[in-house]
Motif scaffolding. Structure first.
Motif, PDB file in Angstrom:
ATOM      1  N   ARG B 112      29.550  44.814  49.515  1.00 29.64           N
ATOM      2  CA  ARG B 112      30.490  44.879  48.388  1.00 29.64           C
ATOM      3  C   ARG B 112      29.975  45.747  47.244  1.00 29.64           C
TER       4      ARG B 112
ATOM      5  N   ASP C 199      44.458  45.365  39.442  1.00 27.39           N
ATOM      6  CA  ASP C 199      44.009  45.523  40.830  1.00 27.39           C
ATOM      7  C   ASP C 199      42.490  45.416  40.825  1.00 27.39           C
ATOM      8  N   SER C 200      41.882  45.537  42.002  1.00 22.96           N
ATOM      9  CA  SER C 200      40.447  45.250  42.034  1.00 22.96           C
ATOM     10  C   SER C 200      39.638  46.309  41.297  1.00 22.96           C
ATOM     11  N   ASP C 233      48.257  36.128  40.655  1.00 21.22           N
ATOM     12  CA  ASP C 233      48.182  35.531  41.991  1.00 21.22           C
ATOM     13  C   ASP C 233      46.739  35.125  42.295  1.00 21.22           C
ATOM     14  N   THR C 234      46.487  34.769  43.546  1.00 22.76           N
ATOM     15  CA  THR C 234      45.141  34.323  43.913  1.00 22.76           C
ATOM     16  C   THR C 234      44.103  35.391  43.603  1.00 22.76           C
ATOM     17  N   LYS C 235      44.479  36.629  43.888  1.00 22.92           N
ATOM     18  CA  LYS C 235      43.531  37.735  43.672  1.00 22.92           C
ATOM     19  C   LYS C 235      43.163  37.891  42.205  1.00 22.92           C
ATOM     20  N   VAL C 236      44.202  37.898  41.361  1.00 20.79           N
ATOM     21  CA  VAL C 236      43.949  38.047  39.927  1.00 20.79           C
ATOM     22  C   VAL C 236      43.103  36.874  39.426  1.00 20.79           C
ATOM     23  N   ASP C 238      41.030  35.149  41.080  1.00 22.22           N
ATOM     24  CA  ASP C 238      39.673  35.335  41.592  1.00 22.22           C
ATOM     25  C   ASP C 238      38.897  36.322  40.709  1.00 22.22           C
ATOM     26  N   HIS C 239      39.559  37.409  40.326  1.00 23.54           N
ATOM     27  CA  HIS C 239      38.910  38.377  39.446  1.00 23.54           C
ATOM     28  C   HIS C 239      38.522  37.730  38.121  1.00 23.54           C
ATOM     29  N   LYS C 242      35.525  35.590  38.519  1.00 25.49           N
ATOM     30  CA  LYS C 242      34.295  36.382  38.650  1.00 25.49           C
ATOM     31  C   LYS C 242      33.831  36.899  37.289  1.00 25.49           C
TER      32      LYS C 242
END
Lengths: 127, 137, 303
Positions: B112, C199-200, C233-236, C238-239, C242
């Protein structure tokens, strides 16, 4: 304070302060852990601040040494705070998925010592 | 078109060599204008993989290359050992092995941190990991 | 300052392979050196004709706003022109030609115009060569100059693209800064109002920016307000987790504000655990919480 390894440990009141300025690998890491634990044993310190401002990178091996040292110190009744982690070091560990859970942190040495002293005062008041 | 500008080979024969590999990676990253975050990511990845070579194969080598695609600088690092290889690659890549000896999170986490990651291994045939990181725009 | 050549990784090996591909032999260079006499003779009339052409088209005319500019570029053009007849094609020559491309990018002249300009040059040279040299010689001489001009063109385009990418990089850095506007609310309290999709790639920028700012300002609390983020959403989530974890590693706490009813519902329905950080609906409450964490509170200023 007597240390076998190259990383000095200082006593600040009832806490210990150690500044890691060189690579924590192999024999250095072991000596560091040993020195810290012996110092706690000898002084009865109730807190330990590990300053890692000088570390430009912390891989999972070094992170684990730090976390383990904290856990070992806790078994002996000393609370550990890791301070001074650089932004790029924090970002790298998090991206790798290494959150260092269970390790207390603070911005710098001052903050770390303050955190320990406040906590110790609270503990004294409640007992 | 990606080309190698120059390359270095660093043997990993002792634990101290892990530090040498990492220092070389850091020096090159800083000279070539990688920012602090990218440099830390690359050197940490180098450290994890060099340690992997040392712990799991007892030694091997790292090849460090400076790349260019004509516009950006890249650093490619190849870690080669002739150790026992990895049996369950999928699990390692997912970070399944979090043993005390650091395989698992080290390898999966490393993935990653870089833009390109390639792992080739077979039981008894050694392991070869290649990572590449590019300067950002 | 590194030369353009090294920045582009253009070394002796690259020079060899490109010369080979453009078929530039030492005989070509020797031939061009021999034609220097002829080139000098026509340098000025070719140059004049060349600029008459460029100035007669509005698309290219706009690059030469005044007489001073025209005088300057004419002088440069003469140097460029004579460079073709020096009988050399080494790394120094390459550096020189790369600068031409970079200079064009700087004034905003895109390759289509200077490729067209090269065409004009070639026509003019063909004309002079055919008129003044014996038939065979003229043709061979023209072939040699064609090789070198095409080679120049490839370098100019390389340099143009590289310079363009660098400009793009600077723009992206500026946009990055604008998309993560960290505000100092008070001593040791920072606020990041996030607006727009995450986004990531942006999430990584956010993490890096807030980490740097927290250290710079010695902040203890970072408030992230997500009222302006359209989809969580789940991704956001998660970010955000982190970023919170990274903040903790450098010794700062994160408060998440701007949680709408919709977002609260989504987070629970998705089964995302964000209990590691305090969350609130209103930014104002977040600021109050941050102050109380620092042992302060908002008091009305006495006037």
């Amino acid at each position: 304070m007597n240390a076998h390894g190259p990383i000095p440990i200082l006593r600040v009141g009832s806490n210990l302060l150690t500044t890691v300025h060189i690579d924590l690998h192999d024999t250095v890491a072991e000596a560091f852990q040993q020195d810290v634990l012996l110092a706690i044993e000898r002084t009865g310190a109730t807190g330990l601040v590990i300053d890692i401002t000088g570390l430009e990178e912390v891989d999972t091996y070094v992170a684990r040494i730090l976390a383990d040292t904290g856990r070992m110190a806790k078994l002996m009744g000393a609370q550990t705070v890791v301070v001074g982690m650089r932004p790029e070091v924090a970002a790298t560990l998090i991206r790798m998925g290494y959150m260092m859970e269970g390790v207390e942190t603070a911005l710098d040495v001052d903050e770390g010592l303050t955190l320990l002293i406040e906590r110790q005062a609270k503990k004294r008041r409640s007992t | 078109m990606v080309e190698t500008v120059q390359s270095w080979e660093v043997p990993i024969a002792r634990e101290d060599d892990i530090v040498l590999v990492r220092r070389k990676a850091r020096a090159l990253a800083q000279e070539r204008g990688f920012d602090a975050f990218a440099a830390a990511a690359l050197t940490t990845a180098a450290s994890e993989l060099a340690r992997n070579v040392w712990v799991h194969a007892g030694g091997g080598k790292a090849i460090i290359e400076e790349l260019t695609d004509g516009y950006r600088t890249g650093i490619r690092m190849t870690f080669v050992d002739e150790g026992p290889g990895i049996t369950d690659v999928e699990r390692v890549l997912q970070g399944g092995f979090s043993t005390a000896r650091s395989l698992g999170l080290g390898v999966s986490g490393t993935r990653r941190l870089v833009e390109e990651f390639d792992l080739q291994t077979a039981p008894g045939r050694g392991t070869r990991v290649v990572i590449v990181k590019w300067t950002r725009f | 300052m590194r030369t353009l050549r090294t920045r582009l990784g253009f070394d002796q090996r690259e020079l060899q392979s490109r010369r080979a591909f453009f078929d530039i032999q030492d005989e070509d260079l020797a031939r061009l050196a021999e034609l220097r006499e002829l080139a000098l003779k026509h340098m000025d009339d070719i140059n004049e004709e060349f600029y008459t052409h460029l100035l007669s088209h509005p698309e290219t005319k706009r690059f030469f706003p005044d007489d001073a500019t025209i005088r300057r570029v004419k002088r440069l053009q003469r140097e460029y022109f004579l460079g073709l007849f020096e009988g050399r094609c080494d790394l120094e020559y390459v550096e020189n030609r790369l600068r031409v491309g970079a200079a064009h990018e700087q004034i905003g002249m895109s390759p289509r115009w200077y490729i067209g300009a090269y065409r004009k040059y070639l026509s003019q040279l063909l004309d002079r060569f055919t008129n003044e040299l014996p038939v065979g010689e003229g043709r061979i001489g023209y072939d040699s100059v064609l090789k070198l001009i095409m080679f120049d063109m490839s370098l100019a385009i390389d340099a143009y693209i590289a310079a363009n990418l660098e400009t793009l990089g600077r723009h992206q850095a500026a946009i990055r800064e604008l998309s993560t506007p960290v505000i100092k609310v008070q001593d040791r309290i920072l606020l990041l109002p996030l607006i727009g999709a995450i986004d990531s790639q942006r999430a990584q920028q956010v993490m890096e920016t807030v980490l740097l700012r927290v250290i710079e300002e010695k902040a203890k609390v970072m408030i992230i307000d997500i009222a302006g983020v359209p989809v969580v959403d789940t991704k956001v989530a998660d970010h955000l987790m982190k970023t919170t974890a990274a903040m903790r590693l450098v010794g700062a706490q994160t408060i998440l504000t701007g949680i709408s009813a919709q977002v609260a519902r989504t987070i629970i329905q998705l089964g995302v655990d964000i209990s590691a950080m305090p969350t609130l609906a209103r930014l104002q409450d977040g600021i109050e919480l941050a102050l109380s964490m620092l042992g302060q509170q908002i008091t009305k200023a006495s006037t």
